[in-house]
Design an enzyme around this catalytic site. Structure first.
Site, PDB file in Angstrom:
ATOM      1  N   ASN A  96      -5.032  -3.255 -19.188  1.00  0.00           N
ATOM      2  CA  ASN A  96      -5.814  -3.517 -20.395  1.00  0.00           C
ATOM      3  C   ASN A  96      -6.529  -2.245 -20.871  1.00  0.00           C
ATOM      4  OD1 ASN A  96      -7.121  -5.098 -22.552  1.00  0.00           O
ATOM      5  ND2 ASN A  96      -6.542  -6.852 -21.278  1.00  0.00           N
ATOM      6  N   HIS A 122      -3.504   0.340 -20.404  1.00  0.00           N
ATOM      7  CA  HIS A 122      -2.524   0.130 -19.327  1.00  0.00           C
ATOM      8  C   HIS A 122      -2.226   1.395 -18.509  1.00  0.00           C
ATOM      9  CE1 HIS A 122      -2.179  -3.889 -20.569  1.00  0.00           C
ATOM     10  NE2 HIS A 122      -1.237  -3.776 -21.483  1.00  0.00           N
ATOM     11  N   HIS A 196       3.109  -7.127 -16.490  1.00  0.00           N
ATOM     12  CA  HIS A 196       3.219  -7.319 -17.941  1.00  0.00           C
ATOM     13  C   HIS A 196       4.560  -7.925 -18.334  1.00  0.00           C
ATOM     14  CE1 HIS A 196       2.473  -6.577 -22.193  1.00  0.00           C
ATOM     15  NE2 HIS A 196       1.287  -6.070 -21.895  1.00  0.00           N
ATOM     16  N   TYR A 198       6.961 -10.413 -20.215  1.00  0.00           N
ATOM     17  CA  TYR A 198       6.977 -11.276 -21.392  1.00  0.00           C
ATOM     18  C   TYR A 198       7.889 -12.453 -21.076  1.00  0.00           C
ATOM     19  CZ  TYR A 198       5.157  -7.588 -24.548  1.00  0.00           C
ATOM     20  OH  TYR A 198       4.402  -6.632 -25.178  1.00  0.00           O
ATOM     21  N   ASP A 266      -4.694 -12.251 -28.119  1.00  0.00           N
ATOM     22  CA  ASP A 266      -4.590 -11.044 -27.293  1.00  0.00           C
ATOM     23  C   ASP A 266      -5.955 -10.861 -26.635  1.00  0.00           C
ATOM     24  OD1 ASP A 266      -3.708  -8.786 -26.037  1.00  0.00           O
ATOM     25  OD2 ASP A 266      -3.522  -7.556 -27.844  1.00  0.00           O
ATOM     26  N   GLU A 331      -1.344 -12.180 -18.114  1.00  0.00           N
ATOM     27  CA  GLU A 331      -1.577 -11.054 -17.212  1.00  0.00           C
ATOM     28  C   GLU A 331      -2.843 -11.309 -16.378  1.00  0.00           C
ATOM     29  OE1 GLU A 331      -1.357  -7.401 -19.786  1.00  0.00           O
ATOM     30  OE2 GLU A 331      -0.871  -8.983 -21.244  1.00  0.00           O
TER      31      GLU A 331
END
Length: 367
Positions: A96, A122, A196, A198, A266, A331
Site C-alpha cells: 500500500n 507497494h 496482490h 486479482y 480502493d 490484500e
C-alpha cells in the site's frame, strides 16, 4: 496445457498431488525464470514463478466440476516486466501507500521512491514484485508448496536495514492456498508484506455481480491521493458496509466522495478481530453463476479491497482484455501509511524481533 485440456484430464480421475518446474522466460541479464505448477488431489492448480513470487494462474472448479482460471495474469514473462498492475505479485517491503514516500524513524527521516504520483506504493518501482526469489519446492502427504527467500539489502528502495524475507506458498487437498510470511532485520524498518492477486471467480467478464462480505465495522477513509486521513469511520449506513453479502456493483456508483477518490473501492477495512493475532475470516466472496466461493482468513488487522478501478483495457493476457472491473483484490495487510500515522497498528520491525503473518485463501462451492 489449455484450461479445457486440463479440465478433461482432471475429470478422468483424481490425481496424486504434484509439483512441476519449467522455464517461463529469461530476464534481460540472462537469468532463467522458472514456473512452478502446484496441483492437489481435487484438481486445483496454482502456477507460481520465482520472479516476484507471482501467481500466474489459479484454476478451481465450479459447481459442475468445471475448472477455470480465476486470477488475472499473462501467459509469458515479458508483460510482467512492464506495467502489469502488480498482477499476482508478492508485495514488499511495504504494501500500500506511504504519503510523500517519506517517514521518520528513530530521529531520522527517510525518503523513498515516489512511484505513485507524490506517494510511495507497494515497495517502490523496484519492490519485491520486481526481483527474483530463491525457491525451495516441497511436498507433504496432503499438500504441495514452494518456499521463497529474498535478501533485501540496507538501502534498497531507500529502506533502512538488511531484511531477510521468507514466504511460503502451500496448496493443500482441501483447496486451501496458504501464504505465510517471515522476516528479520538488523535495523529498524517498516515492513508490511501482502499479496496482490486479482481474482475473477467467473473466470472472465465483470466482477460487479460478485457478492462480497467483509468482516469489518469500520474502514480508513482516504484523501484525493488515496492516503488515509487517520480516521476510523463506521461502515454502517455507507457504501462501504459489506457486513452482509452485497454485490460489488450494488453501490459502487453512489454519489460518495470516498468512492470518487478511488474511482470505486480502493480502501482499507479495519477487520473485526478477537484478542490475540489468530487467523479469522476476513472476506467471503461468492460468484452466483459458477457457485465458486473464495474466503480469506488472515491474522492481519486490515484488508485492502480494490474493485479493479484502474484497469482500462490496456492490458491483455491469457486470451482476455482486462477492462474496467474485470478483477478484484483482497490484500491482507497492516494499514496504509502506518509509519506516518502513530494511531494505526505499528509496522516497524526491530532487530531481535520476527515479522510473521499468515493468510489462507479457501476455495469452495455454494450450490
Amino acid at each position: 496445457m489449455s484450461a479445457e485440456q486440463f479440465t478433461n484430464e482432471t475429470q478422468k480421475e483424481v490425481q496424486e498431488p504434484s509439483l512441476q518446474q519449467s522455464v517461463f522466460g529469461h530476464l534481460d541479464d540472462g537469468q532463467v525464470i522458472s514456473l512452478y505448477t502446484l496441483r492437489n488431489r481435487q484438481g486445483m492448480l496454482v502456477k507460481v514463478m520465482d520472479f516476484g513470487g507471482i501467481i500466474t494462474e489459479l484454476h478451481v472448479p465450479d459447481r459442475n466440476g468445471v475448472l477455470a482460471d480465476v486470477t488475472l495474469g499473462f501467459s509469458d514473462l515479458q508483460p510482467y516486466l512492464g506495467e502489469s498492475s502488480f498482477f499476482g505479485a508478492l508485495i514488499g517491503r511495504y504494501g500500500n501507500r506511504i504519503a510523500q514516500g517519506r517517514f521518520a524513524l528513530d530521529g531520522k527521516t527517510y525518503q523513498l521512491d515516489r512511484n505513485n504520483g507524490a506517494n510511495h506504493l507497494h515497495g517502490g518501482s523496484g519492490g519485491f514484485y520486481r526481483v527474483k526469489w530463491d525457491t525451495t519446492p516441497f511436498q507433504t502427504r496432503h499438500s504441495v508448496g514452494l518456499g521463497l527467500r529474498y535478501f533485501s539489502e540496507d538501502g534498497e528502495q531507500c529502506y533502512p536495514g538488511n531484511l531477510h524475507v521468507t514466504v511460503t506458498y502451500e496448496l493443500d487437498d482441501d483447496n486451501q492456498f496458504h501464504v505465510r510470511y517471515h522476516a528479520v532485520t538488523d535495523q529498524a524498518t517498516p515492513v508490511n508484506l501482502t499479496h496482490h492477486a486479482y481474482f475473477n471467480l467467473a473466470g472472465q467478464g465483470s466482477i460487479l455481480g460478485h457478492e462480497v462480505m467483509i468482516n469489518a465495522d469500520a474502514y480508513t477513509p482516504v484523501d484525493a491521493g488515496l492516503i488515509p486521513t487517520g480516521a476510523l469511520v463506521p461502515v454502517a449506513g455507507t457504501a462501504f458496509d459489506f457486513r452482509r453479502a452485497t454485490a460489488i456493483g450494488a453501490r459502487i456508483g453512489h454519489d460518495d466522495s470516498q468512492l470518487a477518490h478511488g474511482q470505486g473501492y480502493d480502501h482499507n477495512f479495519v477487520l473485526n478481530k478477537s484478542a490475540g493475532k489468530e487467523t479469522s475470516l476476513a472476506v467471503r466472496v461468492h460468484e452466483p453463476v459458477s457457485g465458486r466461493v473464495l474466503e480469506l482468513w488472515t491474522d492481519e488487522p486490515g484488508v485492502q479491497f480494490y474493485s479493479g478501478n484502474f484497469l482500462d483495457g490496456s492490458l491483455a493476457g491469457k486470451g482476455q482484455t482486462y477492462a474496467l472491473h474485470s478483477g478484484f483484490c483482497i490484500e491482507p495487510q497492516h494499514f496504509p501509511d502506518s509509519p506516518n500515522q502513530p494511531q494505526f497498528p505499528s509496522t516497524i520491525l526491530r532487530p531481535g524481533e520476527e515479522y510473521r503473518s499468515s493468510s489462507i485463501y479457501r476455495f469452495s462451492i455454494q450450490t
